[in-house]
Design a protein around this motif. Structure first.
Motif, short mmCIF file in Angstrom:
data_model
loop_
_atom_site.label_atom_id
_atom_site.label_comp_id
_atom_site.label_asym_id
_atom_site.label_seq_id
_atom_site.Cartn_x
_atom_site.Cartn_y
_atom_site.Cartn_z
N SER A 132 121.14 -34.33 -45.74
CA SER A 132 120.11 -35.33 -46.06
C SER A 132 120.49 -35.99 -47.37
O SER A 132 121.49 -35.64 -48.00
N ASP A 133 119.67 -36.97 -47.80
CA ASP A 133 119.95 -37.59 -49.09
C ASP A 133 118.68 -37.68 -49.92
O ASP A 133 117.58 -37.40 -49.45
N THR A 134 118.83 -38.08 -51.16
CA THR A 134 117.72 -38.05 -52.12
C THR A 134 116.70 -39.16 -51.88
O THR A 134 115.67 -39.18 -52.55
N GLY A 135 116.96 -40.06 -50.94
CA GLY A 135 116.03 -41.14 -50.69
C GLY A 135 115.16 -40.95 -49.46
O GLY A 135 114.34 -41.81 -49.15
N THR A 136 115.32 -39.83 -48.74
CA THR A 136 114.60 -39.66 -47.49
C THR A 136 113.12 -39.44 -47.71
O THR A 136 112.68 -38.89 -48.72
N HIS A 137 112.33 -39.84 -46.71
CA HIS A 137 110.88 -39.71 -46.76
C HIS A 137 110.46 -38.24 -46.75
O HIS A 137 111.18 -37.37 -46.26
N ALA A 138 109.27 -37.97 -47.28
CA ALA A 138 108.77 -36.60 -47.36
C ALA A 138 108.73 -35.93 -46.00
O ALA A 138 108.96 -34.71 -45.89
N SER A 139 108.46 -36.68 -44.94
CA SER A 139 108.40 -36.08 -43.61
C SER A 139 109.77 -35.57 -43.17
O SER A 139 109.88 -34.53 -42.49
N LEU A 140 110.83 -36.28 -43.53
CA LEU A 140 112.18 -35.81 -43.23
C LEU A 140 112.51 -34.58 -44.07
O LEU A 140 113.11 -33.62 -43.58
N ILE A 141 112.13 -34.61 -45.33
CA ILE A 141 112.36 -33.46 -46.20
C ILE A 141 111.66 -32.22 -45.67
O ILE A 141 112.24 -31.12 -45.59
N ASP A 142 110.40 -32.38 -45.27
CA ASP A 142 109.65 -31.23 -44.76
C ASP A 142 110.23 -30.74 -43.44
O ASP A 142 110.25 -29.53 -43.18
N GLY A 143 110.70 -31.66 -42.60
CA GLY A 143 111.36 -31.25 -41.37
C GLY A 143 112.60 -30.41 -41.65
O GLY A 143 112.84 -29.39 -40.99
N CYS A 144 113.38 -30.82 -42.66
CA CYS A 144 114.57 -30.05 -43.04
C CYS A 144 114.17 -28.65 -43.51
O CYS A 144 114.79 -27.65 -43.12
N ARG A 145 113.15 -28.56 -44.34
CA ARG A 145 112.72 -27.26 -44.85
C ARG A 145 112.22 -26.35 -43.75
O ARG A 145 112.53 -25.16 -43.71
N LEU A 146 111.42 -26.91 -42.84
CA LEU A 146 110.84 -26.10 -41.78
C LEU A 146 111.85 -25.69 -40.72
O LEU A 146 111.62 -24.73 -39.97
N SER A 147 112.96 -26.39 -40.64
CA SER A 147 113.96 -26.09 -39.61
C SER A 147 114.64 -24.74 -39.83
O SER A 147 115.14 -24.14 -38.89
N ARG A 148 114.71 -24.30 -41.09
CA ARG A 148 115.42 -23.07 -41.49
C ARG A 148 116.94 -23.20 -41.36
O ARG A 148 117.67 -22.23 -41.45
N ALA A 149 117.40 -24.43 -41.16
CA ALA A 149 118.84 -24.67 -41.21
C ALA A 149 119.30 -24.71 -42.67
O ALA A 149 118.49 -24.83 -43.59
N ARG A 150 120.61 -24.61 -42.88
CA ARG A 150 121.15 -24.84 -44.22
C ARG A 150 121.10 -26.33 -44.49
O ARG A 150 121.52 -27.14 -43.65
N VAL A 151 120.58 -26.72 -45.65
CA VAL A 151 120.40 -28.13 -45.97
C VAL A 151 121.26 -28.49 -47.17
O VAL A 151 121.19 -27.84 -48.22
N VAL A 152 122.06 -29.51 -47.03
CA VAL A 152 122.85 -30.07 -48.13
C VAL A 152 122.26 -31.44 -48.45
O VAL A 152 122.15 -32.30 -47.57
N VAL A 153 121.88 -31.63 -49.71
CA VAL A 153 121.31 -32.90 -50.15
C VAL A 153 122.34 -33.65 -50.99
O VAL A 153 122.90 -33.10 -51.94
N VAL A 154 122.59 -34.90 -50.63
CA VAL A 154 123.56 -35.72 -51.34
C VAL A 154 122.84 -36.91 -51.97
O VAL A 154 121.67 -37.19 -51.66
N ASP A 155 123.51 -37.61 -52.85
CA ASP A 155 122.93 -38.80 -53.46
C ASP A 155 122.65 -39.85 -52.39
O ASP A 155 123.36 -39.96 -51.38
N ARG A 156 121.62 -40.64 -52.64
CA ARG A 156 121.20 -41.66 -51.69
C ARG A 156 122.35 -42.61 -51.37
O ARG A 156 122.98 -43.18 -52.25
#
Length: 394
Positions: free
Chosen positions: A136-160
């Motif tokens: 994901s990136d630092t510009g994504t909407h909160a709903s995408l961020i929460d989806g990433c967190r709830l997925s329990r996958a490993r999440v890598v966040v990069v600059d927008r």
């Protein structure tokens, strides 16, 4: 419509000031002092305020045909879907809307959810889980961020917008499956994401790409079909698109578009679809009628972008790529003061503060509509200039 504010929450509202939730009063005071306290804005009939805080980009929420569509759905189906869509919450109207959206946006299938938030959370958690990677990136909407967190996958966040970093994260992964998620048009400032480069990075590394087109539908692309269509990527088999019915279509709800296999998978696995009451019929009817209005007048997005460019130029902002104009003020308190001054002068604007934006970048956010005339835009520009000067930014 008049706009009023609810009374501020105070410590005296706590039933048990010495109990386990006593810390809420201190937290409320801290947020108030930092300029980060928020109160819902209550709209009432009869106001003369010019609303530049909504996402009703095409002005269709009050269009007669859209209202008539909602009424017709109410008359036919009643006020509520009455159950989960897997029980009896799916009407023929839901399916008609999904088929029409899929056809309009160039995908084999679509699935409607009760909100855009639920569509994003449901899609991500159904497509990635333990043992998978999400980039994901630092510009994504909160709903995408929460989806990433709830997925329990490993999440890598990069600059927008850093598609090179996305490519590196995908290349170096040990997980078998990977998903890249991004907005197509970032909600804070209306800037477009590098969708073509992100899709190439995903495809070259056997990953799927999920693109949230919430702020692009009705704004970008041929006839308002979005940035994905503008780039010629509609219907790509490794691409998932989400969007909303609550912005350019003036209604309520969210949609996921992709292959027929994807739709079937979401019906089986997306918890926000399975366990949620279906989208209410009035919203479905309104959105379907709004889509009809957009199909009949494909110049609406052009008028919207022309208005956005005119207003941006008048307030000294860069020419926008979509409908959002962002004026960075700096700290939260002056941003709140500038928004309040705009309201006093008859213009309602958005005021974005942390955590919606990074610290030090609190801002006024103006969202333009296709149905605003030149004289009104010039008036808005004068009001915004007055407000910004009043807090010492210019």
């Amino acid at each position: 419509m008049t706009i009023t504010e609810l009374p501020a929450t105070t410590a005296t509202a706590l039933d048990d000031p010495d109990g386990a939730l006593a810390w809420l009063a201190d937290e409320a005071d801290r947020l108030q002092q930092a300029g980060l306290h928020r109160e819902p804005v209550v709209r009432q009939q009869g106001s003369s305020l010019v609303n530049l805080a909504s996402n009703d980009y095409l002005g269709l929420s009050t269009h007669p045909a859209v209202i008539a569509g909602a009424h017709a759905a109410l008359d036919t189906w009643g006020a509520g879907a009455t159950a989960s869509r897997l029980v009896v919450g799916t009407t023929a109207l839901h399916v008609e809307l999904e088929n029409e959206l899929a056809d309009f946006l160039g995908f084999p299938a679509a699935l409607a959810f009760s909100s855009g938030y639920l569509a994003n959370v449901g899609a991500i958690t159904a497509l990635a889980g333990r043992g998978d990677l999400i980039v994901s990136d630092t510009g994504t909407h909160a709903s995408l961020i929460d989806g990433c967190r709830l997925s329990r996958a490993r999440v890598v966040v990069v600059d927008r917008g850093d598609h090179a970093a996305v490519r590196a994260a995908l290349r170096d992964r040990t997980e078998r499956r990977a998903l890249v998620v991004t907005d197509s048009v970032y909600s804070i400032d209306g800037a477009p994401a590098p969708i073509a480069e992100l899709h190439a990075a995903a495809r070259d590394n056997s990953a799927a790409l999920l693109v949230d087109e919430a702020h692009a539908l009705g704004v970008r692309g041929p006839g308002g079909r979005g940035l994905v269509a503008e780039l010629g990527l509609s219907g790509a088999p490794d691409l998932v698109v989400t969007t909303v019915l609550s912005k350019s279509l003036g209604a309520q709800g969210g949609v996921v578009l992709g292959s027929a296999v994807l739709r079937a998978h979401l019906i089986d696995r997306a918890r926000t679809f399975i366990f949620d009451t279906g989208l209410n019929p009035a919203a479905v009817g309104a959105a379907r009628s709004a889509l009809g209005v957009l199909r009949a007048d494909p110049t609406l997005p052009d008028r919207l972008r022309d208005n956005a460019s005119r207003l941006a130029s008048a307030v000294g902002a860069p020419s926008p790529a979509a409908a959002v104009i962002s004026l960075v003020i700096g700290e939260p308190q002056p941003a709140v003061a500038a928004a309040a001054r705009c309201r006093e002068l008859g213009v309602l604007v958005g005021c974005f503060r942390p955590p919606s934006v990074p610290a030090g970048t609190s801002r006024l956010r103006l969202t333009v509509r296709a149905d605003l005339d030149v004289a009104l835009l010039d008036r808005v520009a004068a009001v915004v200039d007055d407000a910004v000067r009043g807090v010492g930014v210019r």
